[in-house]
Design a protein around this motif. Structure first.
Motif, PDB file in Angstrom:
ATOM      1  N   LYS A 225      -9.356  -0.509  -6.489  1.00 21.60           N
ATOM      2  CA  LYS A 225      -9.072   0.904  -6.763  1.00 21.60           C
ATOM      3  C   LYS A 225      -7.735   1.084  -7.463  1.00 21.60           C
ATOM      4  O   LYS A 225      -7.601   1.924  -8.363  1.00 21.60           O
ATOM      5  N   GLU A 226      -6.723   0.275  -7.092  1.00 24.19           N
ATOM      6  CA  GLU A 226      -5.353   0.565  -7.499  1.00 24.19           C
ATOM      7  C   GLU A 226      -4.693  -0.457  -8.431  1.00 24.19           C
ATOM      8  O   GLU A 226      -3.704  -0.144  -9.076  1.00 24.19           O
ATOM      9  N   MET A 227      -5.206  -1.676  -8.493  1.00 23.03           N
ATOM     10  CA  MET A 227      -4.529  -2.726  -9.259  1.00 23.03           C
ATOM     11  C   MET A 227      -5.162  -2.912 -10.631  1.00 23.03           C
ATOM     12  O   MET A 227      -6.349  -3.233 -10.743  1.00 23.03           O
ATOM     13  N   GLY A 228      -4.344  -2.744 -11.662  1.00 18.28           N
ATOM     14  CA  GLY A 228      -4.851  -2.920 -13.022  1.00 18.28           C
ATOM     15  C   GLY A 228      -5.188  -4.354 -13.353  1.00 18.28           C
ATOM     16  O   GLY A 228      -6.029  -4.626 -14.211  1.00 18.28           O
TER      17      GLY A 228
ATOM     18  N   LYS B 173       0.829  -1.217   0.000  1.00 17.34           N
ATOM     19  CA  LYS B 173       0.000   0.000   0.000  1.00 17.34           C
ATOM     20  C   LYS B 173       0.863   1.267   0.000  1.00 17.34           C
ATOM     21  O   LYS B 173       0.570   2.225  -0.728  1.00 17.34           O
ATOM     22  N   ASP B 174       1.906   1.247   0.812  1.00 19.44           N
ATOM     23  CA  ASP B 174       2.773   2.428   0.892  1.00 19.44           C
ATOM     24  C   ASP B 174       3.483   2.692  -0.439  1.00 19.44           C
ATOM     25  O   ASP B 174       3.649   3.855  -0.845  1.00 19.44           O
ATOM     26  N   LEU B 175       3.890   1.623  -1.132  1.00 16.96           N
ATOM     27  CA  LEU B 175       4.574   1.799  -2.418  1.00 16.96           C
ATOM     28  C   LEU B 175       3.615   2.280  -3.506  1.00 16.96           C
ATOM     29  O   LEU B 175       3.997   3.069  -4.372  1.00 16.96           O
ATOM     30  N   VAL B 176       2.383   1.824  -3.455  1.00 18.73           N
ATOM     31  CA  VAL B 176       1.386   2.332  -4.406  1.00 18.73           C
ATOM     32  C   VAL B 176       1.190   3.834  -4.186  1.00 18.73           C
ATOM     33  O   VAL B 176       1.166   4.622  -5.139  1.00 18.73           O
ATOM     34  N   ALA B 177       1.067   4.242  -2.927  1.00 17.53           N
ATOM     35  CA  ALA B 177       0.905   5.668  -2.624  1.00 17.53           C
ATOM     36  C   ALA B 177       2.120   6.465  -3.100  1.00 17.53           C
ATOM     37  O   ALA B 177       1.974   7.547  -3.688  1.00 17.53           O
ATOM     38  N   TYR B 178       3.314   5.925  -2.878  1.00 18.48           N
ATOM     39  CA  TYR B 178       4.529   6.601  -3.341  1.00 18.48           C
ATOM     40  C   TYR B 178       4.553   6.695  -4.865  1.00 18.48           C
ATOM     41  O   TYR B 178       4.891   7.747  -5.437  1.00 18.48           O
TER      42      TYR B 178
ATOM     43  N   PHE C 179      -0.237  -0.967 -11.577  1.00 15.62           N
ATOM     44  CA  PHE C 179       0.153  -1.928 -10.552  1.00 15.62           C
ATOM     45  C   PHE C 179      -0.655  -3.215 -10.712  1.00 15.62           C
ATOM     46  O   PHE C 179      -1.854  -3.180 -11.032  1.00 15.62           O
ATOM     47  N   THR C 180       0.010  -4.346 -10.511  1.00  8.12           N
ATOM     48  CA  THR C 180      -0.666  -5.645 -10.557  1.00  8.12           C
ATOM     49  C   THR C 180      -0.249  -6.457  -9.342  1.00  8.12           C
ATOM     50  O   THR C 180       0.751  -6.160  -8.682  1.00  8.12           O
ATOM     51  N   LEU C 181      -1.011  -7.493  -9.050  1.00  7.28           N
ATOM     52  CA  LEU C 181      -0.811  -8.272  -7.829  1.00  7.28           C
ATOM     53  C   LEU C 181      -1.053  -9.749  -8.118  1.00  7.28           C
ATOM     54  O   LEU C 181      -1.999 -10.110  -8.822  1.00  7.28           O
TER      55      LEU C 181
END
Length: 458
Positions: A207-210, A169-174, A188-190
């Motif tokens: 919200k954040e992972m493509g 989460k912190d790296l996505v925010a960065y 971002f993918t997971l």
């Protein structure tokens, strides 16, 4: 070069160099086969073909087919010349930028999958979690080495990335902050086994992972045998409801349930269909890559059954498509009109040049499958690439550098296959993993047949 085959009632002819695909009748198929038997197509005698085939089809029918074939040749849709080989000389010299990183956010795992190439997350080394500081340096390295490329990709990988979720989460925010500063766009993918998946993680990922890859092998008995917890209990019952909820929350899009089949479940089409019947619409089930000494490894003698399984799966997918109950199978997804650019068709995934893996302590490798092999240690996120010679060798890795690929009909679809698999089986990234090649060719044939069946409905 042409490739001809019959599948599910279709006679299919692929012109390899142009990419043109022709679904033909039996007589035209046989005429093309006689042309293909000649070293020089121009030497083919129409009279010879008429004499050879008239007893089977009738003279007028054969002559009509010959006219059609000659028209295709004239229009450069059949027996076309290879225009790419000379292009490769300049291609090797091309400047490249880094556009994707596989961040090994966790060299640790809460499962003990029997076939895991990462040794339950340890990667021939030690268990470790990536710190936020190392992750920041990795993103900074990617930005600094991406040149003018705006769209960048970062995959959170493991081991099991959810074991280090706060750092994710912190790296996505960065990364989102850096996008604005440097005019970049992070996708971002997971990849996760789902054990720690919960509503908060799903909400953040949506919200954040493509894209999200959800690891499951298929039927309960298959999955639990190969993907147990360390104490032996299976993980199927825990993850399936979570994965179903997650896939629905993503509107059955931008995810894959991703499985591995082995020698223990050669009837893997049943696992694919099991996942489809659970409601999943995006499915990938792939053959294990393992040394022959492993009891679960795919063997050459398994190939005939696996070919039948792919044919069975493809035919079932055609049937389900007609009934409006279709799903996507990753290895059958093929774009016959656009598809990858020439560079990607010739050289593949870009490992070692455009795509790199980062360990928890910041070491750089050509891809996740080379991690832990210090012969392929490229550098680190503090000092950057120190072994440009290794990158240059990967830059030369293409379908014309591999003898097994040069005259293969599948070369522009598989791009020469996986460099890591080649190295692991032959000690050379410029070779090819033979069982993987055989299965890839079969998958391409099935994928083209499915497209032919879809065109038949229009």
């Amino acid at each position: 070069m042409v490739h001809q085959y019959k599948n599910n009632g279709y006679d299919i002819v692929l012109d390899v160099n142009s990419g043109a695909i022709h679904v033909v009748d039996d007589v035209t198929y046989d005429v093309i086969e006689m042309y293909a038997a000649r070293e020089n197509v121009a030497d083919t005698s129409a009279e010879e073909i008429v004499t050879a085939l008239s007893g089977k089809y009738g003279k007028e029918e054969v002559e009509e087919a010959i006219d059609e074939v000659q028209t295709l040749i004239k229009n450069e849709e059949l027996f076309t010349k290879d225009t790419y080989e000379n292009y490769m000389m300049d291609f090797k010299k091309r400047p490249t930028v880094v556009k994707a990183l596989c961040l090994h956010i966790a060299h640790d795992c809460n499962l003990a999958c029997r076939y895991c190439f990462a040794e339950e997350g340890e990667y021939h080394g030690r268990r470790a979690l990536m710190s936020f500081e190392t992750g920041k340096k990795a993103l900074d390295f990617l930005i600094a080495n991406s040149g003018n490329r705006r769209n960048l990709e970062v995959d959170f990988f493991g081991g099991e990335p959810l074991m280090n979720w706060q750092v994710v989460k912190d790296l996505v925010a960065y990364g989102r902050e850096q996008e604005k500063i440097h005019n970049k766009n992070f996708r971002f993918t997971l990849t996760t086994n789902g054990v720690l998946l919960n509503d908060e993680i799903m909400e953040f990922a949506n919200k954040e992972m493509g894209n999200v890859v959800l690891s499951i092998d298929g039927r309960k008995e298959v999955h639990d045998h190969m993907r147990p917890f360390r104490k032996g209990a299976g993980s199927y019952d825990l993850i399936v409801p979570k994965f179903q909820k997650f896939a629905d929350s993503r509107n059955q899009d931008k995810y894959y349930v991703r499985g591995t089949f082995t020698h223990n479940n050669l009837d893997f089409s049943n696992d694919v269909l099991h996942l489809a019947d659970l409601g999943f619409k995006q499915i990938s089930v792939e053959p294990v890559v393992a040394q022959p000494t492993e009891d679960y490894a795919i063997r050459e003698e398994d190939l005939p059954q696996l070919y039948e399984e792919y044919d069975k799966l493809a035919a079932e997918m055609v049937k389900r498509h007609k009934n409006g109950n279709d799903f996507n199978f990753f290895h059958f997804m093929i774009d016959l009109e656009g598809g990858p650019c020439v560079a990607k068709r010739l050289s593949g995934c870009g490992s070692g040049t455009e795509y790199l893996a980062v360990t928890p302590w910041g070491d750089l490798y050509p891809c996740h499958q080379f991690v832990g092999n210090e012969d392929f240690l490229l550098g680190n996120v503090d000092e950057g690439i120190k072994r440009q010679d290794i990158c240059d060798e990967f830059k030369c890795c293409n379908v014309y550098a591999k003898e097994k690929c040069r005259n293969c009909f599948a070369k522009f679809y598989c791009s020469g296959g996986c460099a890591a698999n080649s190295y692991n089986f032959h000690g050379d990234i410029h070779n090819a993993y033979d069982i993987g090649c055989a299965l890839q060719k079969k998958r391409i044939e099935c994928a083209i047949m499915i497209k032919a069946a879809e065109a038949d409905e229009e």
